[in-house]
Design a protein around this motif. Structure first.
Motif, PDB file in Angstrom:
ATOM      1  N   ASP A 186       0.815  -1.215   0.000  1.00 27.25           N
ATOM      2  CA  ASP A 186       0.000   0.000   0.000  1.00 27.25           C
ATOM      3  C   ASP A 186       0.850   1.266   0.000  1.00 27.25           C
ATOM      4  O   ASP A 186       0.349   2.349  -0.318  1.00 27.25           O
ATOM      5  CB  ASP A 186      -0.917   0.010   1.225  1.00 27.25           C
ATOM      6  N   TYR A 187       2.123   1.153   0.355  1.00 27.29           N
ATOM      7  CA  TYR A 187       2.986   2.325   0.479  1.00 27.29           C
ATOM      8  C   TYR A 187       4.093   2.358  -0.572  1.00 27.29           C
ATOM      9  O   TYR A 187       4.883   3.303  -0.622  1.00 27.29           O
ATOM     10  CB  TYR A 187       3.602   2.378   1.882  1.00 27.29           C
ATOM     11  N   LEU A 188       4.135   1.336  -1.423  1.00 27.57           N
ATOM     12  CA  LEU A 188       5.174   1.239  -2.447  1.00 27.57           C
ATOM     13  C   LEU A 188       4.869   2.165  -3.620  1.00 27.57           C
ATOM     14  O   LEU A 188       3.770   2.147  -4.171  1.00 27.57           O
ATOM     15  CB  LEU A 188       5.287  -0.202  -2.940  1.00 27.57           C
ATOM     16  N   PRO A 208       8.700   5.186   0.979  1.00 28.75           N
ATOM     17  CA  PRO A 208       8.917   6.450   1.693  1.00 28.75           C
ATOM     18  C   PRO A 208       9.529   6.215   3.064  1.00 28.75           C
ATOM     19  O   PRO A 208       9.544   5.079   3.528  1.00 28.75           O
ATOM     20  CB  PRO A 208       7.479   6.998   1.794  1.00 28.75           C
ATOM     21  N   PRO A 209      10.051   7.296   3.702  1.00 31.93           N
ATOM     22  CA  PRO A 209      10.031   8.687   3.262  1.00 31.93           C
ATOM     23  C   PRO A 209      11.055   8.950   2.165  1.00 31.93           C
ATOM     24  O   PRO A 209      11.988   8.182   1.976  1.00 31.93           O
ATOM     25  CB  PRO A 209      10.365   9.458   4.533  1.00 31.93           C
ATOM     26  N   LEU A 210      10.858  10.070   1.475  1.00 31.45           N
ATOM     27  CA  LEU A 210      11.640  10.374   0.281  1.00 31.45           C
ATOM     28  C   LEU A 210      12.673  11.471   0.543  1.00 31.45           C
ATOM     29  O   LEU A 210      12.445  12.374   1.348  1.00 31.45           O
ATOM     30  CB  LEU A 210      10.705  10.818  -0.845  1.00 31.45           C
ATOM     31  N   PHE A 211      13.808  11.375  -0.178  1.00 30.41           N
ATOM     32  CA  PHE A 211      14.802  12.439  -0.152  1.00 30.41           C
ATOM     33  C   PHE A 211      14.362  13.586  -1.055  1.00 30.41           C
ATOM     34  O   PHE A 211      14.662  14.745  -0.811  1.00 30.41           O
ATOM     35  CB  PHE A 211      16.161  11.937  -0.660  1.00 30.41           C
ATOM     36  N   THR A 212      13.705  13.232  -2.160  1.00 27.68           N
ATOM     37  CA  THR A 212      13.309  14.208  -3.170  1.00 27.68           C
ATOM     38  C   THR A 212      12.042  13.722  -3.856  1.00 27.68           C
ATOM     39  O   THR A 212      11.761  12.523  -3.894  1.00 27.68           O
ATOM     40  CB  THR A 212      14.428  14.404  -4.217  1.00 27.68           C
ATOM     41  N   LEU A 213      11.280  14.668  -4.417  1.00 27.09           N
ATOM     42  CA  LEU A 213      10.043  14.330  -5.122  1.00 27.09           C
ATOM     43  C   LEU A 213      10.193  14.435  -6.640  1.00 27.09           C
ATOM     44  O   LEU A 213       9.254  14.155  -7.379  1.00 27.09           O
ATOM     45  CB  LEU A 213       8.918  15.274  -4.670  1.00 27.09           C
ATOM     46  N   ALA A 271       4.838   8.322   6.193  1.00 29.86           N
ATOM     47  CA  ALA A 271       6.105   7.751   6.655  1.00 29.86           C
ATOM     48  C   ALA A 271       6.796   8.670   7.649  1.00 29.86           C
ATOM     49  O   ALA A 271       7.347   8.210   8.663  1.00 29.86           O
ATOM     50  CB  ALA A 271       7.016   7.470   5.463  1.00 29.86           C
ATOM     51  N   LEU A 272       6.758   9.965   7.401  1.00 30.75           N
ATOM     52  CA  LEU A 272       7.377  10.906   8.330  1.00 30.75           C
ATOM     53  C   LEU A 272       6.645  10.907   9.673  1.00 30.75           C
ATOM     54  O   LEU A 272       7.273  10.938  10.738  1.00 30.75           O
ATOM     55  CB  LEU A 272       7.376  12.314   7.730  1.00 30.75           C
ATOM     56  N   GLN A 273       5.325  10.871   9.630  1.00 29.15           N
ATOM     57  CA  GLN A 273       4.555  10.813  10.872  1.00 29.15           C
ATOM     58  C   GLN A 273       4.798   9.499  11.603  1.00 29.15           C
ATOM     59  O   GLN A 273       4.883   9.466  12.836  1.00 29.15           O
ATOM     60  CB  GLN A 273       3.065  10.980  10.563  1.00 29.15           C
ATOM     61  N   ARG A 274       4.945   8.420  10.847  1.00 27.62           N
ATOM     62  CA  ARG A 274       5.214   7.109  11.441  1.00 27.62           C
ATOM     63  C   ARG A 274       6.578   7.106  12.135  1.00 27.62           C
ATOM     64  O   ARG A 274       6.739   6.560  13.233  1.00 27.62           O
ATOM     65  CB  ARG A 274       5.158   6.056  10.345  1.00 27.62           C
ATOM     66  N   LEU A 275       7.572   7.733  11.509  1.00 30.71           N
ATOM     67  CA  LEU A 275       8.894   7.836  12.128  1.00 30.71           C
ATOM     68  C   LEU A 275       8.822   8.603  13.444  1.00 30.71           C
ATOM     69  O   LEU A 275       9.477   8.241  14.431  1.00 30.71           O
ATOM     70  CB  LEU A 275       9.874   8.520  11.166  1.00 30.71           C
ATOM     71  N   GLN A 276       8.054   9.685  13.457  1.00 32.23           N
ATOM     72  CA  GLN A 276       7.895  10.466  14.678  1.00 32.23           C
ATOM     73  C   GLN A 276       7.223   9.645  15.770  1.00 32.23           C
ATOM     74  O   GLN A 276       7.607   9.708  16.943  1.00 32.23           O
ATOM     75  CB  GLN A 276       7.079  11.727  14.392  1.00 32.23           C
ATOM     76  N   THR A 277       6.223   8.843  15.384  1.00 32.81           N
ATOM     77  CA  THR A 277       5.527   7.995  16.353  1.00 32.81           C
ATOM     78  C   THR A 277       6.469   6.963  16.953  1.00 32.81           C
ATOM     79  O   THR A 277       6.496   6.740  18.172  1.00 32.81           O
ATOM     80  CB  THR A 277       4.343   7.284  15.678  1.00 32.81           C
ATOM     81  N   ILE A 278       7.270   6.330  16.087  1.00 33.62           N
ATOM     82  CA  ILE A 278       8.224   5.319  16.559  1.00 33.62           C
ATOM     83  C   ILE A 278       9.250   5.952  17.499  1.00 33.62           C
ATOM     84  O   ILE A 278       9.587   5.383  18.545  1.00 33.62           O
ATOM     85  CB  ILE A 278       8.928   4.645  15.357  1.00 33.62           C
TER      86      ILE A 278
END
Length: 286
Positions: A186-188, A208-213, A271-278
Protein backbone atom coordinates in the motif's frame (compact mmCIF):
# COMPACT_ATOMS: atom_id res chain seq x y z
CA UNK A 1 40.58 6.16 -4.76
CA UNK A 2 41.09 9.91 -4.34
CA UNK A 3 39.46 10.58 -7.72
CA UNK A 4 36.48 8.38 -6.83
CA UNK A 5 36.00 10.18 -3.51
CA UNK A 6 36.19 13.62 -5.13
CA UNK A 7 33.60 12.64 -7.76
CA UNK A 8 31.28 11.11 -5.15
CA UNK A 9 31.47 14.06 -2.73
CA UNK A 10 28.86 16.31 -4.47
CA UNK A 11 26.35 13.46 -4.60
CA UNK A 12 26.71 12.59 -0.90
CA UNK A 13 26.57 16.25 0.10
CA UNK A 14 23.30 16.53 -1.80
CA UNK A 15 21.88 13.48 0.00
CA UNK A 16 22.82 14.91 3.41
CA UNK A 17 21.11 18.20 2.50
CA UNK A 18 18.03 16.28 1.37
CA UNK A 19 17.79 14.47 4.70
CA UNK A 20 18.16 17.75 6.59
CA UNK A 21 15.22 19.19 4.63
CA UNK A 22 12.78 16.39 5.48
CA UNK A 23 10.86 18.54 7.94
CA UNK A 24 10.58 21.37 5.44
CA UNK A 25 9.16 18.95 2.87
CA UNK A 26 6.70 17.62 5.43
CA UNK A 27 5.51 21.14 6.22
CA UNK A 28 5.11 21.91 2.52
CA UNK A 29 2.99 18.83 1.87
CA UNK A 30 1.53 18.31 5.34
CA UNK A 31 -2.07 17.22 5.25
CA UNK A 32 -4.13 14.30 6.41
CA UNK A 33 -5.67 11.74 4.09
CA UNK A 34 -9.06 12.76 5.46
CA UNK A 35 -8.70 16.42 4.46
CA UNK A 36 -6.37 17.31 1.59
CA UNK A 37 -5.79 21.00 0.80
CA UNK A 38 -4.36 19.90 -2.57
CA UNK A 39 -7.63 18.41 -3.83
CA UNK A 40 -7.84 17.47 -7.49
CA UNK A 41 -9.55 20.06 -9.70
CA UNK A 42 -12.65 19.02 -11.63
CA UNK A 43 -10.90 19.91 -14.88
CA UNK A 44 -7.12 19.73 -15.12
CA UNK A 45 -5.44 22.80 -16.65
CA UNK A 46 -3.90 22.44 -20.11
CA UNK A 47 -0.41 20.99 -20.28
CA UNK A 48 2.21 22.10 -22.81
CA UNK A 49 3.52 19.33 -25.02
CA UNK A 50 6.87 18.06 -23.69
CA UNK A 51 10.00 18.22 -25.81
CA UNK A 52 10.08 15.14 -28.03
CA UNK A 53 13.71 15.71 -28.95
CA UNK A 54 16.95 16.94 -27.36
CA UNK A 55 17.45 20.43 -25.96
CA UNK A 56 18.42 23.16 -28.46
CA UNK A 57 21.99 22.69 -29.66
CA UNK A 58 22.05 18.96 -28.87
CA UNK A 59 20.08 17.68 -31.87
CA UNK A 60 23.02 15.93 -33.53
CA UNK A 61 24.19 13.99 -30.47
CA UNK A 62 23.59 10.28 -29.93
CA UNK A 63 21.14 10.09 -26.97
CA UNK A 64 22.41 6.62 -26.04
CA UNK A 65 26.04 7.59 -25.41
CA UNK A 66 25.65 11.29 -24.56
CA UNK A 67 24.08 12.43 -21.28
CA UNK A 68 23.48 15.66 -19.39
CA UNK A 69 25.46 15.04 -16.20
CA UNK A 70 24.34 17.03 -13.18
CA UNK A 71 27.10 19.11 -11.56
CA UNK A 72 25.38 18.84 -8.18
CA UNK A 73 24.68 15.11 -7.78
CA UNK A 74 26.61 13.66 -10.77
CA UNK A 75 23.53 11.88 -12.17
CA UNK A 76 23.41 11.26 -15.94
CA UNK A 77 20.18 12.59 -17.49
CA UNK A 78 18.41 12.28 -20.82
CA UNK A 79 19.20 14.96 -23.42
CA UNK A 80 15.50 15.93 -23.37
CA UNK A 81 15.23 17.18 -19.77
CA UNK A 82 15.95 20.73 -18.60
CA UNK A 83 16.49 19.85 -14.92
CA UNK A 84 18.18 16.93 -13.16
CA UNK A 85 15.61 14.23 -12.39
CA UNK A 86 17.29 13.54 -9.04
CA UNK A 87 17.97 16.97 -7.51
CA UNK A 88 16.19 19.42 -9.89
CA UNK A 89 19.39 21.32 -10.77
CA UNK A 90 19.07 23.17 -14.13
CA UNK A 91 20.86 21.51 -17.05
CA UNK A 92 22.28 22.93 -20.26
CA UNK A 93 24.47 21.98 -23.21
CA UNK A 94 27.48 22.62 -20.99
CA UNK A 95 26.57 19.51 -18.99
CA UNK A 96 26.95 17.06 -21.89
CA UNK A 97 29.32 14.16 -21.25
CA UNK A 98 30.15 11.07 -23.30
CA UNK A 99 29.24 7.96 -21.34
CA UNK A 100 28.85 4.18 -21.52
CA UNK A 101 25.96 3.32 -23.84
CA UNK A 102 24.19 1.03 -21.34
CA UNK A 103 25.52 1.05 -17.79
CA UNK A 104 22.94 -1.56 -16.77
CA UNK A 105 24.59 -4.14 -19.03
CA UNK A 106 27.81 -3.53 -17.09
CA UNK A 107 25.93 -4.34 -13.89
CA UNK A 108 24.46 -7.50 -15.45
CA UNK A 109 27.92 -8.58 -16.59
CA UNK A 110 29.41 -7.94 -13.14
CA UNK A 111 31.70 -5.17 -14.38
CA UNK A 112 30.59 -2.56 -11.81
CA UNK A 113 30.79 -2.69 -8.02
CA UNK A 114 29.03 0.62 -7.27
CA UNK A 115 25.54 -0.92 -7.57
CA UNK A 116 24.49 -3.41 -4.88
CA UNK A 117 22.66 -6.32 -6.52
CA UNK A 118 19.94 -7.73 -4.21
CA UNK A 119 18.35 -10.30 -6.53
CA UNK A 120 19.15 -12.11 -9.77
CA UNK A 121 17.77 -14.97 -11.84
CA UNK A 122 17.79 -15.91 -15.54
CA UNK A 123 15.26 -13.23 -16.50
CA UNK A 124 15.66 -10.23 -14.21
CA UNK A 125 18.09 -8.42 -11.93
CA UNK A 126 17.33 -6.06 -9.03
CA UNK A 127 19.80 -3.59 -7.51
CA UNK A 128 19.85 -0.52 -5.30
CA UNK A 129 19.55 2.71 -7.26
CA UNK A 130 22.84 4.63 -7.19
CA UNK A 131 20.95 7.94 -7.26
CA UNK A 132 18.27 6.84 -4.83
CA UNK A 133 15.40 9.12 -3.86
CA UNK A 134 14.84 7.20 -0.60
CA UNK A 135 16.70 4.84 1.71
CA UNK A 136 14.94 1.91 0.05
CA UNK A 137 14.97 2.55 -3.70
CA UNK A 138 15.41 -0.47 -5.98
CA UNK A 139 15.63 -0.78 -9.75
CA UNK A 140 14.32 -3.97 -11.39
CA UNK A 141 15.56 -4.66 -14.94
CA UNK A 142 15.26 -7.49 -17.47
CA UNK A 143 18.46 -9.34 -18.40
CA UNK A 144 17.61 -8.99 -22.09
CA UNK A 145 17.70 -5.27 -23.00
CA UNK A 146 14.43 -3.49 -23.80
CA UNK A 147 14.90 0.27 -24.43
CA UNK A 148 11.91 1.69 -22.53
CA UNK A 149 8.16 1.35 -21.99
CA UNK A 150 7.41 2.50 -25.56
CA UNK A 151 8.93 -0.80 -26.74
CA UNK A 152 6.67 -2.95 -24.55
CA UNK A 153 3.89 -5.05 -26.07
CA UNK A 154 1.26 -7.40 -24.70
CA UNK A 155 3.64 -10.35 -24.67
CA UNK A 156 5.86 -8.47 -22.19
CA UNK A 157 3.10 -8.35 -19.56
CA UNK A 158 4.38 -11.42 -17.60
CA UNK A 159 7.87 -9.87 -17.50
CA UNK A 160 6.60 -6.51 -16.24
CA UNK A 161 4.53 -8.26 -13.57
CA UNK A 162 7.58 -10.27 -12.52
CA UNK A 163 9.71 -7.13 -12.18
CA UNK A 164 7.11 -5.68 -9.83
CA UNK A 165 6.25 -8.84 -7.91
CA UNK A 166 9.85 -9.84 -7.30
CA UNK A 167 10.85 -6.33 -6.27
CA UNK A 168 7.95 -6.19 -3.83
CA UNK A 169 9.01 -9.55 -2.34
CA UNK A 170 12.63 -8.39 -1.94
CA UNK A 171 11.47 -5.31 -0.03
CA UNK A 172 9.00 -7.32 2.05
CA UNK A 173 11.70 -9.82 3.01
CA UNK A 174 13.76 -6.97 4.47
CA UNK A 175 11.22 -6.81 7.36
CA UNK A 176 11.58 -3.05 7.69
CA UNK A 177 10.51 -1.80 11.15
CA UNK A 178 8.77 1.27 9.68
CA UNK A 179 6.19 -0.95 7.95
CA UNK A 180 5.71 -3.54 10.69
CA UNK A 181 2.00 -4.32 10.98
CA UNK A 182 1.22 -2.60 7.66
CA UNK A 183 0.77 -3.88 4.12
CA UNK A 184 3.97 -2.70 2.46
CA UNK A 185 2.33 -2.86 -0.99
CA UNK A 186 0.00 0.00 0.00
CA UNK A 187 2.99 2.32 0.48
CA UNK A 188 5.17 1.24 -2.45
CA UNK A 189 5.75 3.84 -5.17
CA UNK A 190 6.64 2.07 -8.41
CA UNK A 191 6.85 3.07 -12.04
CA UNK A 192 8.87 3.79 -15.16
CA UNK A 193 10.29 7.00 -16.61
CA UNK A 194 9.93 8.23 -20.18
CA UNK A 195 12.19 9.56 -21.60
CA UNK A 196 14.89 7.50 -19.93
CA UNK A 197 18.42 8.30 -18.87
CA UNK A 198 19.54 4.71 -19.59
CA UNK A 199 18.09 2.90 -22.61
CA UNK A 200 17.33 -0.29 -20.71
CA UNK A 201 13.88 -0.84 -19.22
CA UNK A 202 13.95 -0.31 -15.46
CA UNK A 203 11.17 -0.29 -12.90
CA UNK A 204 11.66 1.99 -9.89
CA UNK A 205 10.45 0.54 -6.58
CA UNK A 206 10.57 3.17 -3.83
CA UNK A 207 9.46 3.18 -0.21
CA UNK A 208 8.92 6.45 1.69
CA UNK A 209 10.03 8.69 3.26
CA UNK A 210 11.64 10.37 0.28
CA UNK A 211 14.80 12.44 -0.15
CA UNK A 212 13.31 14.21 -3.17
CA UNK A 213 10.04 14.33 -5.12
CA UNK A 214 11.55 15.12 -8.53
CA UNK A 215 11.67 11.46 -9.68
CA UNK A 216 7.87 11.31 -9.85
CA UNK A 217 7.07 14.39 -11.89
CA UNK A 218 4.37 14.39 -14.57
CA UNK A 219 4.50 13.69 -17.51
CA UNK A 220 7.78 11.74 -17.23
CA UNK A 221 6.77 9.25 -14.52
CA UNK A 222 4.44 6.39 -15.52
CA UNK A 223 3.14 4.31 -12.63
CA UNK A 224 3.42 0.53 -12.69
CA UNK A 225 -0.37 0.33 -12.42
CA UNK A 226 -0.82 2.39 -15.61
CA UNK A 227 1.79 0.44 -17.58
CA UNK A 228 0.36 -2.91 -16.46
CA UNK A 229 -3.19 -1.79 -17.29
CA UNK A 230 -2.22 -0.45 -20.73
CA UNK A 231 -0.40 -3.67 -21.69
CA UNK A 232 -3.36 -5.74 -20.53
CA UNK A 233 -6.05 -3.65 -22.24
CA UNK A 234 -4.27 -2.19 -25.28
CA UNK A 235 -1.23 -4.38 -25.91
CA UNK A 236 1.09 -1.37 -25.58
CA UNK A 237 1.76 1.58 -23.28
CA UNK A 238 -0.10 4.80 -24.09
CA UNK A 239 2.32 7.35 -22.65
CA UNK A 240 1.34 10.65 -21.05
CA UNK A 241 3.23 12.35 -23.87
CA UNK A 242 1.04 10.63 -26.48
CA UNK A 243 -2.14 11.62 -24.67
CA UNK A 244 -0.98 15.24 -24.51
CA UNK A 245 -0.08 15.32 -28.20
CA UNK A 246 -3.48 13.99 -29.26
CA UNK A 247 -5.39 16.56 -27.21
CA UNK A 248 -6.15 14.56 -24.05
CA UNK A 249 -3.90 16.60 -21.76
CA UNK A 250 -6.57 17.04 -19.07
CA UNK A 251 -7.11 13.30 -18.74
CA UNK A 252 -3.37 12.59 -18.63
CA UNK A 253 -2.63 15.28 -16.07
CA UNK A 254 -5.54 14.33 -13.83
CA UNK A 255 -4.27 10.75 -13.65
CA UNK A 256 -0.68 11.87 -13.02
CA UNK A 257 -1.76 14.42 -10.42
CA UNK A 258 -3.97 11.88 -8.62
CA UNK A 259 -1.14 9.33 -8.43
CA UNK A 260 1.33 11.95 -7.23
CA UNK A 261 -1.05 13.06 -4.48
CA UNK A 262 -2.31 9.70 -3.23
CA UNK A 263 0.79 7.56 -3.73
CA UNK A 264 3.71 9.97 -3.42
CA UNK A 265 2.69 12.86 -1.15
CA UNK A 266 0.30 10.96 1.13
CA UNK A 267 2.72 8.07 1.62
CA UNK A 268 5.65 10.41 2.21
CA UNK A 269 3.68 12.33 4.86
CA UNK A 270 2.52 9.06 6.46
CA UNK A 271 6.11 7.75 6.65
CA UNK A 272 7.38 10.91 8.33
CA UNK A 273 4.55 10.81 10.87
CA UNK A 274 5.21 7.11 11.44
CA UNK A 275 8.89 7.84 12.13
CA UNK A 276 7.90 10.47 14.68
CA UNK A 277 5.53 8.00 16.35
CA UNK A 278 8.22 5.32 16.56
CA UNK A 279 10.72 7.83 17.99
CA UNK A 280 8.17 9.02 20.58
CA UNK A 281 7.35 5.44 21.59
CA UNK A 282 11.08 4.74 21.96
CA UNK A 283 11.51 7.70 24.30
CA UNK A 284 8.55 6.60 26.38
CA UNK A 285 9.96 3.09 26.66
CA UNK A 286 13.14 4.53 28.19
Amino acid sequence: YTTMLVRALPRWCWRVRSLMHHHRVMNTYAYSTASRPYALPNVAPPVPSPNAGPLPGLEGLDPVTNKLVCVRCDKPNSLTVVKCTACNTPLSANNVRKMHGNVFLSIINGEREDHEVVYRDKEILIFRDKYACSTHHLDAIPIEPIPDISSLRGEHLPLVRKLYGTGLKVLTDMHLPLFKGYNLKDYLISGFSLPVSVFHLHLHLVLPPLFTLHQFKFPRFHSYEKVESDLRDHGRVISHHELIERGEAAQAQQYGQHYHQTRVLDNHAWALQRLQTIAHEGLQAR
